[in-house]
Scaffold this active site. Structure first.
Site, PDB file in Angstrom:
ATOM      1  N   LYS A  82     -10.043  39.231  -2.119  1.00 15.53           N
ATOM      2  CA  LYS A  82      -9.101  39.516  -1.038  1.00 15.53           C
ATOM      3  C   LYS A  82      -8.559  40.939  -1.100  1.00 15.53           C
ATOM      4  CE  LYS A  82      -4.921  37.749  -3.315  1.00 15.53           C
ATOM      5  NZ  LYS A  82      -4.233  39.047  -3.361  1.00 15.53           N
TER       6      LYS A  82
ATOM      7  N   ASP B 173      -0.100  40.912   1.950  1.00 18.84           N
ATOM      8  CA  ASP B 173      -0.858  40.205   0.913  1.00 18.84           C
ATOM      9  C   ASP B 173      -0.067  38.976   0.465  1.00 18.84           C
ATOM     10  OD1 ASP B 173      -2.830  39.649  -0.896  1.00 18.84           O
ATOM     11  OD2 ASP B 173      -2.242  41.182  -2.346  1.00 18.84           O
ATOM     12  N   GLU B 174      -0.747  37.954  -0.025  1.00 17.02           N
ATOM     13  CA  GLU B 174      -0.108  36.732  -0.542  1.00 17.02           C
ATOM     14  C   GLU B 174       0.870  36.145   0.475  1.00 17.02           C
ATOM     15  OE1 GLU B 174      -1.345  35.571  -3.101  1.00 17.02           O
ATOM     16  OE2 GLU B 174      -1.906  37.117  -4.529  1.00 17.02           O
TER      17      GLU B 174
ATOM     18  N   ARG C 151      -7.844  30.502 -12.874  1.00 20.75           N
ATOM     19  CA  ARG C 151      -7.678  31.749 -13.643  1.00 20.75           C
ATOM     20  C   ARG C 151      -8.862  31.958 -14.572  1.00 20.75           C
ATOM     21  NH1 ARG C 151      -5.452  33.860 -10.210  1.00 20.75           N
ATOM     22  NH2 ARG C 151      -5.933  31.910  -9.151  1.00 20.75           N
TER      23      ARG C 151
END
Length: 740
Positions: A31, A218-219, A601
Site C-alpha cells: 500500500k 493512509d490507514e 506480521r
C-alpha cells in the site's frame, strides 16, 4: 514514470486521478508503494502543483518514510507538499491561523504526563477524591469525549441529569479553561481546535480547501470522528480524496477509531472507485491461509482473500506450555535454535503479546540466556524524568503561560521552594490574572515570600525570560547548551555521584544528540519545531534504533511492521481475546482483527503458544485456550508439544454453558460507570433480580467469573469462574459482587 513493477491492481490505483478513491489494501500488499507512486504520478504525469497535495498518516516514522519514497521518485519538490500525521498537520494550521480562536503561535502541546498533571490540579481545585475516582480514569474519559467530538458543553447537555456525571462535567470544564489559560493544547485538542477554527472562520477553511486539491490518507480504518470530519471538510470542494486502508486491521477502537469510516466510504462519497489489493508480498501462503481463516469469522467485513505467488512455506508451529515460565523457555529456546541452525538473527524474531505484563517472564529468560532484546513501548526515552524536565524548561521558554511546565521545573534542580510558597505564588497569580512565570517576576510583592526563597524564584524567572529572548535568534542546540549551563541540571546530578544519576546525565546528553540530528534535517531549526516533533513521537519511531536483539512488543505496537519470525503468545480466553470481549460483540470482532494483524506480521515462520496455567494477580490459575485457536485451520498447524491442538481444544470445550455460548451484546460507548463520580450505579438489571446473565462478578473464594443463567424461581446463579469452572450458587448465601 516506470510502472512496470506494479501488479494490475496497484497500477489501477496509481493511475486513478480524480474523484474519491478507496484502496482496500490487505496486509503486505504494497500500500505504501501505491500511495507514494500515485502522488509522484500526479506531479510527473499530470503537472499537479506539489503544494496542492496533502498526505496524512498516523506516525512520524510512516510520514518520514513516505516523504523519502516520494522524494526518490520526483526529487526535492516533495518539500512543497504537506506530508505528516494528523496532529502535525493540525499544528501547522494552528500555528498559522490559531490566533483567530485565541491562541498565539507559541502555544505548547501537552503530552499525557502534562495532561495528567493538569487534571490533578483540577482535582485539587474541585476537592475531588482521587482515591474514589482515579485521575487516570478522568484523563482517559476526557480523551474519549474529544475523540467523539463531545465538548464539555455537549457532554453536559447529554448527561446533566445523571448524578454520576456531575463531578466529571465540572472537571472537564475546568480542565479546558486552564488549558486555554496556559495557552496549551493536548493531543486531542489539536484536531478539535482545528475543526473549531474551520467552523467559526469559513474563510480559513476555504483557504485550505482551495490549496489542497488532492488529499491522501493512509490507514483510513484507524481514523476517529474528528479525523474523519477534518478530511471531509478539507476535501469538500474538489472531492479528490484517495484513502488507503483495511477494515480487517482496524484495532484502535479503544482510542476512538471508528471502523464505519472505511465501511461506509461509498455512502460518504457516492460514485467512489473501489480497488482491492489482495496480492501479498510479505508472508508465505500457509500464514496467509491461517489469517484468512480467522478473519472470515467477522461479520459485515469487505470480502477479501490474501494470496501470494510465493511458496506455501512451513507449517505454523504450535506449543501448549505448562505456565508462562515454560512458555518463555520454549520461545527463547526456539530463538536460540533458529539462530544456531537456520541462520536467523535475534532481530529477525519478534514476540507479540496482548498485554505489557506478559513481557516479564520473557525478559527473565532472555536475561538468563544473556540474549539481547528490546521492549518496544516500555519506558520510552521521552518519558524519562530528566528528559521531561529539560523539555518542560523548553516549553516554558517558548510559552510563558504554561503553568504546568512551570510547576514541573521550579524545583528541578532543588531550589528549596516549598508547597506553601507555591500556593502563595498561585494565589497571587490568580488574583491578578497572571501566569505563574509572570508572578515569579513579581515575587517581592508577595506577602510571606522573602529571603533566599524569593531570591531563588527571582533567579529562576530571570533564567527563563533571558533564554526566551534568544529562541528566535539562536539554533535549538545553542539554546539547549545555555539552558543546561544556567539551570545547573547536569551539575546537580553530578553531585549525587550515583549510577542512576550518571544514567540521567547520559540521557540528557543523548537529548543533545537528538537536537543535533533535528537541526541537520531542518532549514531553520528552532525550539518550537523541535518541541512539536518530540511531543508527537510514537512507540514505533524508536524501533530503528534497536540493535541486533529480539523485539518484544504488544500486538498494537506491531501494527505496520513485519518480521521473518513471529511468536504470537498467550492465546488464552480472557487474555486474548481479552475478558472485555465476553459481553461486547464489537470488542470481540476487534480482538479477532488484532489476531489477524499479529498473524500477518510473520514473513517466514509463525509460532502460536499458550499456557495451561498462568499467574494472574498473584493467583496461579488454570487457563482455557483462545477461541481463535479453534477458528484456525488445523491442517496448517504443526504440533511442538506433547498434545495436539485438536486434543487440547476438545478437552477444553465446556460441557455446560459458558462464555463460549453467550452472545455478546453491544454497550453504550459513552458512559462507563467506573469513570463517573463516586455515586454507585444501580445494580438491579432486571425486574426482581440484582443479577442477570452476562454479568461479570467476583467471589471471595472462587475469584472472577460470569453469570450464565439465573433461575427464575430459586434465584440460583449458574456461574462460570475463570479459575474454578462452573458453579451453582445462591446469592442470598454466597458473597457475590457484580463488577462494573
Amino acid at each position: 514514470m516506470d510502472l512496470n513493477g506494479l501488479n494490475p491492481a496497484q497500477r489501477e490505483a496509481v493511475l486513478a486521478v480524480d474523484g474519491p478513491i478507496l484502496v482496500v489494501a490487505g496486509a503486505g500488499s504494497g500500500k505504501t508503494r501505491v500511495l507514494t507512486h500515485r502522488i509522484a504520478h500526479l506531479v510527473e504525469a499530470h503537472d499537479i502543483f506539489p503544494s496542492s497535495i496533502m498526505a496524512i498518516t498516523f506516525t512520524n516514522k510512516a510520514a518520514n518514510e513516505m516523504k523519502s519514497r516520494i522524494e526518490s521518485l520526483v526529487g526535492p519538490v516533495t518539500s512543497q507538499m504537506w506530508v505528516g500525521t494528523f496532529h502535525a498537520l493540525c499544528v501547522r494550521i494552528l500555528r498559522r491561523d490559531g490566533h483567530h480562536i485565541g491562541y498565539s503561535s507559541d502555544f505548547v502541546i501537552y503530552d499525557t504526563t502534562d495532561q495528567k498533571a493538569l487534571v490533578k490540579n483540577c482535582f485539587k481545585a474541585l476537592n475531588l477524591d482521587d482515591k474514589q475516582t482515579p485521575i487516570q480514569s478522568f484523563q482517559y474519559k476526557i480523551s474519549n469525549c474529544k475523540n467523539d467530538m463531545m465538548t464539555p458543553e455537549v457532554y453536559e447537555t447529554n448527561f446533566m441529569k445523571d448524578p454520576r456525571e456531575r463531578d466529571f462535567i465540572k472537571l472537564y470544564k475546568l480542565y479546558q479553561e486552564r488549558l486555554k489559560a496556559n495557552q496549551a493544547m493536548d493531543f486531542d485538542d489539536l484536531l478539535l481546535k482545528t475543526l473549531e477554527l474551520f467552523d467559526r472562520y469559513p474563510e480559513v477553511l476555504e483557504y485550505y480547501r482551495n490549496k489542497f486539491k488532492y488529499v491522501h490518507v493512509d490507514e483510513y480504518q484507524d481514523t476517529n470522528k474528528a479525523q474523519y470530519l477534518f478530511i471531509r471538510k478539507i476535501t469538500s470542494k474538489y472531492k479528490n480524496v484517495f484513502v488507503v486502508g483495511d477494515g480487517d486491521q482496524s484495532i484502535y477502537r479503544w482510542r476512538g477509531a471508528d471502523i464505519r469510516n472505511i465501511q461506509d466510504f461509498e455512502k460518504d462519497y457516492p460514485g467512489a472507485t473501489i480497488i482491492k489489493l489482495e496480492q501479498n508480498y510479505r508472508s508465505t501462503q500457509n500464514i496467509l491461509d491461517l489469517a484468512n481463516g480467522v478473519i472470515k469469522n467477522n461479520p459485515g467485513r469487505r470480502d477479501k482473500n490474501l494470496w501470494t505467488e510465493a511458496e506455501a512455506g512451513e507449517k505454523i508451529r504450535y506449543y501448549q506450555a505448562y505456565d508462562e515460565k515454560d512458555e518463555a523457555r520454549f520461545i527463547i529456546g526456539q530463538i536460540k535454535r533458529l539462530i544456531r541452525e537456520e541462520e536467523f538473527k535475534p532481530s529477525d524474531c519478534a514476540i507479540l503479546y496482548r498485554t505489557n505484563v506478559q513481557s516479564r517472564a520473557l525478559e527473565d529468560v532472555l536475561n538468563i540466556e544473556a540474549m539481547p532484546y528490546k521492549v518496544v513501548g516500555g519506558l520510552k526515552f521521552y518519558e524519562r524524568k530528566e528528559i521531561k524536565d529539560v523539555l518542560a524548561y523548553m516549553k516554558l521558554m517558548v510559552n510563558g503561560a504554561d503553568d504546568i511546565s512551570f510547576l514541573r521545573v521550579i524545583n528541578e534542580p532543588k531550589r528549596s521552594i516549598g508547597d506553601k510558597t507555591i500556593e502563595k505564588l498561585t494565589d497571587f497569580a490568580r488574583e491578578r490574572g497572571l501566569s505563574l512565570l509572570e508572578a515569579s517576576g513579581r515575587v517581592y510583592e508577595i506577602d510571606g515570600i522573602s529571603g533566599k526563597t524569593a531570591a531563588a524564584m527571582s533567579e529562576f524567572h530571570e533564567i527563563i525570560v533571558s533564554l526566551r529572548a534568544k529562541i528566535d535568534l539562536s539554533f535549538a542546540g545553542e539554546v539547549f547548551d545555555e539552558l543546561i549551563e544556567r539551570t545547573q541540571i547536569i551539575a546537580s546530578y553530578e553531585r549525587e555521584r550515583t549510577d542512576e544519576a550518571d544514567g540521567r546525565i547520559d540521557n540528557i546528553y543523548e537529548l543533545k544528540t537528538v537536537i543535533e540530528e533535528f537541526e541537520k534535517r531542518q532549514d531553520q531549526p528552532g525550539i518550537r519545531d523541535f518541541l512539536a516533533e518530540t511531543t508527537l513521537k510514537s512507540d514505533q519511531d524508536s524501533i530503528e534504533a534497536v540493535e541486533d536483539g529480539v523485539l518484544l512488543m504488544t500486538l498494537h505496537a506491531s501494527k505496520g511492521l513485519e518480521f521473518p519470525v513471529v511468536f504470537l503468545v498467550g492465546l488464552e480466553q480472557n487474555l486474548f481475546p481479552s475478558y472485555r470481549a465476553q459481553d461486547d460483540e464489537e470488542e470481540l470482532e476487534e480482538e479477532r482483527r488484532l489476531c489477524y494483524v499479529g498473524i500477518t506480521r510473520a514473513e517466514k515462520l509463525l509460532y502460536l503458544t499458550h499456557a495451561k496455567n498462568r499467574n494472574h494477580y498473584g493467583r496461579f490459575e488454570p487457563r482455557t485456550p483462545s477461541r481463535f485457536l479453534g477458528e484456525m485451520n488445523q491442517l496448517l498447524i504443526e504440533n511442538m508439544s506433547e498434545r495436539t491442538l485438536a486434543s487440547v481444544l476438545k478437552e477444553s470445550k465446556p460441557k455446560e454453558p459458558s462464555f463460549y455460548d453467550i452472545k455478546p451484546v453491544k454497550k453504550n460507548p459513552y458512559f462507563t460507570p467506573d469513570m463517573g463520580n463516586n455515586a454507585k450505579p444501580e445494580t438491579v438489571l432486571e425486574e426482581g433480580s440484582a443479577f442477570a446473565p452476562g454479568d461479570k462478578i467476583t467471589h471471595k473464594v472462587f475469584g472472577s467469573g460470569m453469570i450464565v443463567t439465573v433461575d427464575a424461581k430459586s434465584s440460583i446463579l449458574t456461574i462460570v469462574f475463570d479459575a474454578h469452572g462452573i458453579k451453582k450458587l445462591d446469592p442470598a448465601i454466597a458473597q457475590i459482587k457484580v463488577i462494573r
